[in-house]
Design an enzyme around this catalytic site. Structure first.
Site, PDB file in Angstrom:
ATOM      1  N   MET A  75       0.807  -1.338  -0.042  1.00 39.51           N
ATOM      2  CA  MET A  75      -0.036  -0.271   0.115  1.00 39.51           C
ATOM      3  C   MET A  75       0.933   1.235  -0.187  1.00 39.51           C
ATOM      4  O   MET A  75       0.293   2.287   0.209  1.00 39.51           O
ATOM      5  CB  MET A  75      -0.910  -0.188   1.164  1.00 39.51           C
ATOM      6  N   CYS A  76       2.272   1.230  -0.101  1.00 35.56           N
ATOM      7  CA  CYS A  76       2.852   2.358  -0.186  1.00 35.56           C
ATOM      8  C   CYS A  76       2.811   2.896  -1.439  1.00 35.56           C
ATOM      9  O   CYS A  76       2.951   2.355  -2.733  1.00 35.56           O
ATOM     10  CB  CYS A  76       4.476   2.052  -0.013  1.00 35.56           C
ATOM     11  N   HIS A  77       2.858   4.177  -1.588  1.00 37.65           N
ATOM     12  CA  HIS A  77       2.925   5.039  -2.736  1.00 37.65           C
ATOM     13  C   HIS A  77       4.515   5.352  -3.306  1.00 37.65           C
ATOM     14  O   HIS A  77       5.433   5.288  -2.501  1.00 37.65           O
ATOM     15  CB  HIS A  77       2.452   6.677  -2.276  1.00 37.65           C
ATOM     16  N   MET A 117       7.906   4.427   5.899  1.00 42.06           N
ATOM     17  CA  MET A 117       8.154   2.882   5.237  1.00 42.06           C
ATOM     18  C   MET A 117       9.566   2.856   4.769  1.00 42.06           C
ATOM     19  O   MET A 117      10.313   1.961   4.790  1.00 42.06           O
ATOM     20  CB  MET A 117       6.957   2.512   4.684  1.00 42.06           C
ATOM     21  N   GLU A 118       9.607   4.010   3.800  1.00 44.16           N
ATOM     22  CA  GLU A 118      11.044   4.069   2.897  1.00 44.16           C
ATOM     23  C   GLU A 118      12.361   4.026   4.152  1.00 44.16           C
ATOM     24  O   GLU A 118      13.398   3.243   4.094  1.00 44.16           O
ATOM     25  CB  GLU A 118      11.007   5.137   2.344  1.00 44.16           C
ATOM     26  N   ASP A 132      23.977 -10.945   5.444  1.00 44.60           N
ATOM     27  CA  ASP A 132      24.220 -11.906   4.199  1.00 44.60           C
ATOM     28  C   ASP A 132      25.814 -11.612   4.006  1.00 44.60           C
ATOM     29  O   ASP A 132      26.465 -12.769   3.770  1.00 44.60           O
ATOM     30  CB  ASP A 132      23.594 -11.174   3.023  1.00 44.60           C
TER      31      ASP A 132
END
Length: 164
Positions: A75-77, A117-118, A132
């Site tokens: 749902m992120c733009h 969110m970013e 990793d």
């Protein structure tokens, strides 16, 4: 209780319409950490990891993750980011062989919606990349906690985490 904004009138998922929001400068800072063993600490510190410069690769991964957040969080733009900065700091206690990388991701934009969110995605991808790059020297690494530290801009105003 406020209306759930990510559901349409049929109760189905939707991406929120931000057309009527004001364009403002927005920032978000997220943090996480990764606990590593002494061997991994020394590899990173001395630049001896066989896969290369751990922090340089992790930094690029964090920046790429911020730029691609909308492709993995439904749902992120998609946002035109104006800046992404990933920083590292060691939290070390030699007496108990505690080696922790603190990761801070700051993301900026000028737009219709925020960049929380970013920033969270950038911090997470940075830590995952450290894992990793270093897993051959020990798989017992621990990532987290991951959290929003602050955000500015938008109709809900600024936020700063009050707990340590």
């Amino acid at each position: 209780m406020s209306e759930l904004t990510h559901f349409n009138d049929q109760g189905r998922a939707r991406m929120v319409d931000v057309s009527d929001k004001s364009i403002t400068s927005r920032t978000a800072v997220a943090s996480t950490s990764i606990l590593v063993n002494e061997t991994i600490y020394n590899q990173i510190k001395d630049g001896k990891n066989k896969k290369g410069d751990v922090f340089a690769v992790a930094q690029v991964a964090g920046i790429m993750a911020a730029k691609n957040t909308a492709t993995i969080i439904p749902m992120c733009h998609p946002l035109p980011l104006t800046g992404v900065d990933i920083r590292f700091e060691w939290n070390i206690d030699e007496s108990v062989k505690h080696y922790e990388v603190l990761i801070r991701a700051e993301v900026k934009t000028t737009g219709l919606t925020g960049v929380e969110m970013e920033a969270l995605t950038a911090a997470s991808a940075t830590a995952l990349t450290v894992y990793d790059m270093c897993k051959a020297a020990g798989k017992e690494m621990v990532i987290g906690p991951t959290m929003l530290q602050s955000k500015t801009g938008g109709k809900n105003g600024d936020y700063t985490r009050t707990e340590a």
